[in-house]
Design a protein around this motif. Structure first.
Motif, PDB file in Angstrom:
ATOM      1  N   ASP A 278      42.847  31.078  58.314  1.00 34.78           N
ATOM      2  CA  ASP A 278      42.228  30.282  57.250  1.00 34.78           C
ATOM      3  C   ASP A 278      43.292  29.505  56.476  1.00 34.78           C
ATOM      4  O   ASP A 278      44.459  29.894  56.439  1.00 34.78           O
ATOM      5  CB  ASP A 278      41.459  31.180  56.286  1.00 34.78           C
ATOM      6  N   ILE A 279      42.869  28.404  55.856  1.00 42.74           N
ATOM      7  CA  ILE A 279      43.763  27.587  55.031  1.00 42.74           C
ATOM      8  C   ILE A 279      43.101  27.392  53.670  1.00 42.74           C
ATOM      9  O   ILE A 279      41.928  27.007  53.595  1.00 42.74           O
ATOM     10  CB  ILE A 279      44.035  26.215  55.662  1.00 42.74           C
ATOM     11  N   VAL A 280      43.852  27.645  52.601  1.00 45.46           N
ATOM     12  CA  VAL A 280      43.323  27.519  51.241  1.00 45.46           C
ATOM     13  C   VAL A 280      43.868  26.246  50.603  1.00 45.46           C
ATOM     14  O   VAL A 280      45.072  25.965  50.676  1.00 45.46           O
ATOM     15  CB  VAL A 280      43.701  28.741  50.388  1.00 45.46           C
ATOM     16  N   PHE A 281      42.970  25.478  49.977  1.00 44.69           N
ATOM     17  CA  PHE A 281      43.341  24.252  49.271  1.00 44.69           C
ATOM     18  C   PHE A 281      42.915  24.392  47.811  1.00 44.69           C
ATOM     19  O   PHE A 281      41.713  24.497  47.519  1.00 44.69           O
ATOM     20  CB  PHE A 281      42.644  23.033  49.877  1.00 44.69           C
ATOM     21  N   THR A 284      44.501  20.238  42.320  1.00 43.47           N
ATOM     22  CA  THR A 284      45.793  19.957  41.690  1.00 43.47           C
ATOM     23  C   THR A 284      45.683  19.635  40.205  1.00 43.47           C
ATOM     24  O   THR A 284      46.686  19.656  39.499  1.00 43.47           O
ATOM     25  CB  THR A 284      46.474  18.778  42.385  1.00 43.47           C
ATOM     26  N   PHE A 285      44.493  19.287  39.715  1.00 47.39           N
ATOM     27  CA  PHE A 285      44.277  19.025  38.290  1.00 47.39           C
ATOM     28  C   PHE A 285      45.324  18.031  37.763  1.00 47.39           C
ATOM     29  O   PHE A 285      46.095  18.326  36.858  1.00 47.39           O
ATOM     30  CB  PHE A 285      44.336  20.336  37.489  1.00 47.39           C
ATOM     31  N   MET A 286      45.371  16.854  38.368  1.00 49.60           N
ATOM     32  CA  MET A 286      46.378  15.858  38.007  1.00 49.60           C
ATOM     33  C   MET A 286      46.001  15.102  36.739  1.00 49.60           C
ATOM     34  O   MET A 286      44.861  14.674  36.565  1.00 49.60           O
ATOM     35  CB  MET A 286      46.564  14.866  39.152  1.00 49.60           C
ATOM     36  N   ASN A 287      46.998  14.930  35.854  1.00 48.92           N
ATOM     37  CA  ASN A 287      46.834  14.148  34.628  1.00 48.92           C
ATOM     38  C   ASN A 287      45.641  14.607  33.792  1.00 48.92           C
ATOM     39  O   ASN A 287      44.903  13.807  33.221  1.00 48.92           O
ATOM     40  CB  ASN A 287      46.694  12.658  34.959  1.00 48.92           C
ATOM     41  N   GLY A 288      45.476  15.915  33.742  1.00 52.41           N
ATOM     42  CA  GLY A 288      44.417  16.471  32.912  1.00 52.41           C
ATOM     43  C   GLY A 288      43.021  16.316  33.478  1.00 52.41           C
ATOM     44  O   GLY A 288      42.033  16.532  32.780  1.00 52.41           O
ATOM     45  N   LYS A 289      42.915  15.941  34.739  1.00 51.87           N
ATOM     46  CA  LYS A 289      41.601  15.734  35.336  1.00 51.87           C
ATOM     47  C   LYS A 289      41.466  16.525  36.637  1.00 51.87           C
ATOM     48  O   LYS A 289      42.407  16.613  37.414  1.00 51.87           O
ATOM     49  CB  LYS A 289      41.364  14.243  35.627  1.00 51.87           C
ATOM     50  N   LYS A 290      40.274  17.036  36.842  1.00 52.79           N
ATOM     51  CA  LYS A 290      39.986  17.745  38.087  1.00 52.79           C
ATOM     52  C   LYS A 290      39.915  16.712  39.206  1.00 52.79           C
ATOM     53  O   LYS A 290      39.271  15.682  39.076  1.00 52.79           O
ATOM     54  CB  LYS A 290      38.671  18.498  37.956  1.00 52.79           C
ATOM     55  N   ILE A 291      40.613  16.982  40.311  1.00 48.44           N
ATOM     56  CA  ILE A 291      40.658  16.036  41.414  1.00 48.44           C
ATOM     57  C   ILE A 291      39.657  16.402  42.519  1.00 48.44           C
ATOM     58  O   ILE A 291      38.805  15.601  42.891  1.00 48.44           O
ATOM     59  CB  ILE A 291      42.081  15.965  42.016  1.00 48.44           C
ATOM     60  N   LYS A 292      39.759  17.613  43.027  1.00 44.91           N
ATOM     61  CA  LYS A 292      38.898  18.073  44.106  1.00 44.91           C
ATOM     62  C   LYS A 292      38.510  19.527  43.854  1.00 44.91           C
ATOM     63  O   LYS A 292      39.215  20.243  43.164  1.00 44.91           O
ATOM     64  CB  LYS A 292      39.618  17.982  45.456  1.00 44.91           C
ATOM     65  N   PRO A 293      37.400  19.969  44.425  1.00 45.82           N
ATOM     66  CA  PRO A 293      37.048  21.389  44.292  1.00 45.82           C
ATOM     67  C   PRO A 293      37.979  22.263  45.119  1.00 45.82           C
ATOM     68  O   PRO A 293      38.580  21.814  46.098  1.00 45.82           O
ATOM     69  CB  PRO A 293      35.615  21.446  44.836  1.00 45.82           C
ATOM     70  N   ASN A 294      38.119  23.508  44.733  1.00 46.00           N
ATOM     71  CA  ASN A 294      38.870  24.467  45.542  1.00 46.00           C
ATOM     72  C   ASN A 294      38.105  24.727  46.838  1.00 46.00           C
ATOM     73  O   ASN A 294      36.895  24.950  46.817  1.00 46.00           O
ATOM     74  CB  ASN A 294      39.054  25.779  44.782  1.00 46.00           C
ATOM     75  N   MET A 295      38.823  24.692  47.950  1.00 50.48           N
ATOM     76  CA  MET A 295      38.182  24.833  49.254  1.00 50.48           C
ATOM     77  C   MET A 295      38.979  25.790  50.136  1.00 50.48           C
ATOM     78  O   MET A 295      40.182  25.980  49.950  1.00 50.48           O
ATOM     79  CB  MET A 295      38.075  23.474  49.959  1.00 50.48           C
ATOM     80  N   VAL A 296      38.290  26.366  51.108  1.00 54.10           N
ATOM     81  CA  VAL A 296      38.926  27.188  52.142  1.00 54.10           C
ATOM     82  C   VAL A 296      38.429  26.711  53.495  1.00 54.10           C
ATOM     83  O   VAL A 296      37.215  26.543  53.696  1.00 54.10           O
ATOM     84  CB  VAL A 296      38.593  28.687  51.970  1.00 54.10           C
ATOM     85  N   TYR A 297      39.368  26.466  54.404  1.00 56.28           N
ATOM     86  CA  TYR A 297      38.978  26.177  55.784  1.00 56.28           C
ATOM     87  C   TYR A 297      38.856  27.498  56.526  1.00 56.28           C
ATOM     88  O   TYR A 297      39.829  28.238  56.670  1.00 56.28           O
ATOM     89  CB  TYR A 297      40.008  25.274  56.466  1.00 56.28           C
ATOM     90  N   SER A 298      37.661  27.794  56.983  1.00 52.75           N
ATOM     91  CA  SER A 298      37.413  29.022  57.738  1.00 52.75           C
ATOM     92  C   SER A 298      37.692  28.761  59.210  1.00 52.75           C
ATOM     93  O   SER A 298      37.008  27.947  59.846  1.00 52.75           O
ATOM     94  CB  SER A 298      35.968  29.480  57.545  1.00 52.75           C
ATOM     95  N   LYS A 299      38.708  29.430  59.741  1.00 54.57           N
ATOM     96  CA  LYS A 299      39.080  29.235  61.142  1.00 54.57           C
ATOM     97  C   LYS A 299      37.965  29.705  62.067  1.00 54.57           C
ATOM     98  O   LYS A 299      37.634  29.021  63.048  1.00 54.57           O
ATOM     99  CB  LYS A 299      40.370  30.023  61.432  1.00 54.57           C
ATOM    100  N   ASN A 300      37.346  30.848  61.773  1.00 53.47           N
ATOM    101  CA  ASN A 300      36.294  31.389  62.636  1.00 53.47           C
ATOM    102  C   ASN A 300      35.057  30.496  62.661  1.00 53.47           C
ATOM    103  O   ASN A 300      34.448  30.272  63.699  1.00 53.47           O
ATOM    104  CB  ASN A 300      35.909  32.798  62.196  1.00 53.47           C
ATOM    105  N   GLU A 301      34.679  29.983  61.470  1.00 53.35           N
ATOM    106  CA  GLU A 301      33.478  29.159  61.372  1.00 53.35           C
ATOM    107  C   GLU A 301      33.777  27.681  61.602  1.00 53.35           C
ATOM    108  O   GLU A 301      32.854  26.870  61.737  1.00 53.35           O
ATOM    109  CB  GLU A 301      32.833  29.345  60.006  1.00 53.35           C
ATOM    110  N   ASN A 302      35.075  27.332  61.620  1.00 55.07           N
ATOM    111  CA  ASN A 302      35.499  25.942  61.810  1.00 55.07           C
ATOM    112  C   ASN A 302      34.817  25.008  60.811  1.00 55.07           C
ATOM    113  O   ASN A 302      34.265  23.966  61.175  1.00 55.07           O
ATOM    114  CB  ASN A 302      35.222  25.475  63.239  1.00 55.07           C
TER     115      ASN A 302
END
Length: 351
Positions: A278-281, A284-302
């Motif tokens: 799995d890969i966790v992302f 980054t909360f750049m410049n006081g703003k939320k950029i992207k949601p926290n995500m996980v790439y599930s290797k098994n589920e692709n």
């Protein structure tokens, strides 16, 4: 069937019909509510990030470096807030401790990098010339893991050639020496520098055109495999200080392959690779703003799975991938107006 039975059945049918007419609307509303709740349940982010205690000091670490001291302990050094009091995190106890000695006042490790050396000590490299425009503000600090002292070395070849945490990577070699890789975006080249770890003097240098390093690994006594982001790989030979395209290692780096399979649109994120593939992302909360949601790439589920946000907004936070595949999240609070006291609260990712 008798006439009475027929009348009774007819009456029952009429009563049931009336009940259905009266109940249809409430049942429809109830069904819609249940459907909405089910959608919210299955579409909601999975809760995998939890509060996990606090640091020994006030926190306010930003762009901090993390270096493993031994199988249980990690050295944490602030990189932006000017905090000269490093901390040690013991993951089995889940506790933070202040180091016995602070970093000397005249050495502020802005945007530094750290590396564990072959002898067990920890190297810190900073070149503040890129921030202060003062050429004398580059230095190396050696953290002695036994007595927890910091020894400075000023104006070394290593600290002069080091660029920054974003453009430089290190590799500690089996012979005790150090390789530094600098990324030059303007020329699309990677510069390779080979240093003596006793006095941090330059032994040799080379450069590779049209190449950006993804990962470097020592494969035998004299050879280092350099995996490129474009899947073109090189071998750096320590014995004759040469660099050439690798014919034997043409395959793509497994981590890079998994990253491509995830189809995650990368920005400033630094992917965290778990042992199960799995890969966790993390946002980054750049410049006081939320950029992207926290995500996980599930290797098994692709597929990518959304997980919950941090409890405290964090910009330029740091992480530690622990041996049990959990991830400690700390810092990213200094100078961040969105943060809330206490700044030293840490969080943890657990599947």
């Amino acid at each position: 069937m008798t006439e009475n039975n027929q009348n009774n059945n007819k009456q029952i049918f009429i009563q049931f019909s009336d009940w259905c007419k009266r109940s249809f609307l409430p049942l429809t509303i109830l069904s819609v509510i249940i459907l909405i709740l089910l959608c919210l349940y299955f579409l909601a982010p999975q809760k995998r990030i939890f509060e996990n205690g606090q640091m020994a000091g006030k926190g306010e670490f930003k762009s901090a470096s993390v270096t493993m001291i031994d199988k249980d302990n990690y050295l944490l050094i602030d990189g932006q807030c000017g905090t000269r009091q490093p901390e040690i995190y013991n993951w089995k106890e889940n506790k933070f401790y202040k180091t016995k000695n602070k970093i000397p006042n005249e050495y502020i490790p802005w945007y530094h990098s750290s590396l564990k050396l072959k002898n067990g000590n920890i190297l810190l490299v900073a070149n503040n010339h890129f921030i202060t425009k003062d050429g004398d503000k580059n230095f190396v600090l050696i953290f002695d893991t036994n007595n927890q002292t910091f020894t400075p070395y000023e104006n070394t070849d290593l600290s002069k050639l080091y660029l920054s945490v974003d453009f430089s990577k290190f590799l500690s070699l089996d012979n005790g020496n150090i390789l530094l890789f600098n990324k030059n975006d303007k020329k699309s080249t990677t510069e390779v520098f080979y240093f003596n770890s006793k006095d941090f003097s330059l032994i040799n240098s080379d450069k590779i055109d049209n190449f950006e390093l993804f990962e470097a690994k020592q494969i035998n006594e004299n050879e280092i495999i350099l995996y490129g982001k474009n899947a073109r790989n090189y071998i750096y030979n320590l014995k004759n200080n040469s660099c050439k395209i690798s014919e034997e290692y043409k395959q793509i780096n497994p981590k890079l392959q998994a990253l491509k399979e995830s189809n995650y649109p990368l920005g400033w994120e630094k992917p965290i690779y778990l042992s199960n593939g799995d890969i966790v992302f993390f946002d980054t909360f750049m410049n006081g703003k939320k950029i992207k949601p926290n995500m996980v790439y599930s290797k098994n589920e692709n597929k990518l799975v959304r997980i919950n946000d941090f409890i405290y907004p964090r910009e330029d936070f740091s992480t530690i991938l622990l041996p049990d595949d959990s991830i400690l999240i700390f810092g990213g609070t200094c100078g961040n107006s969105e943060s809330q006291n206490p700044f030293n609260i840490v969080e943890i990712y657990k599947k």
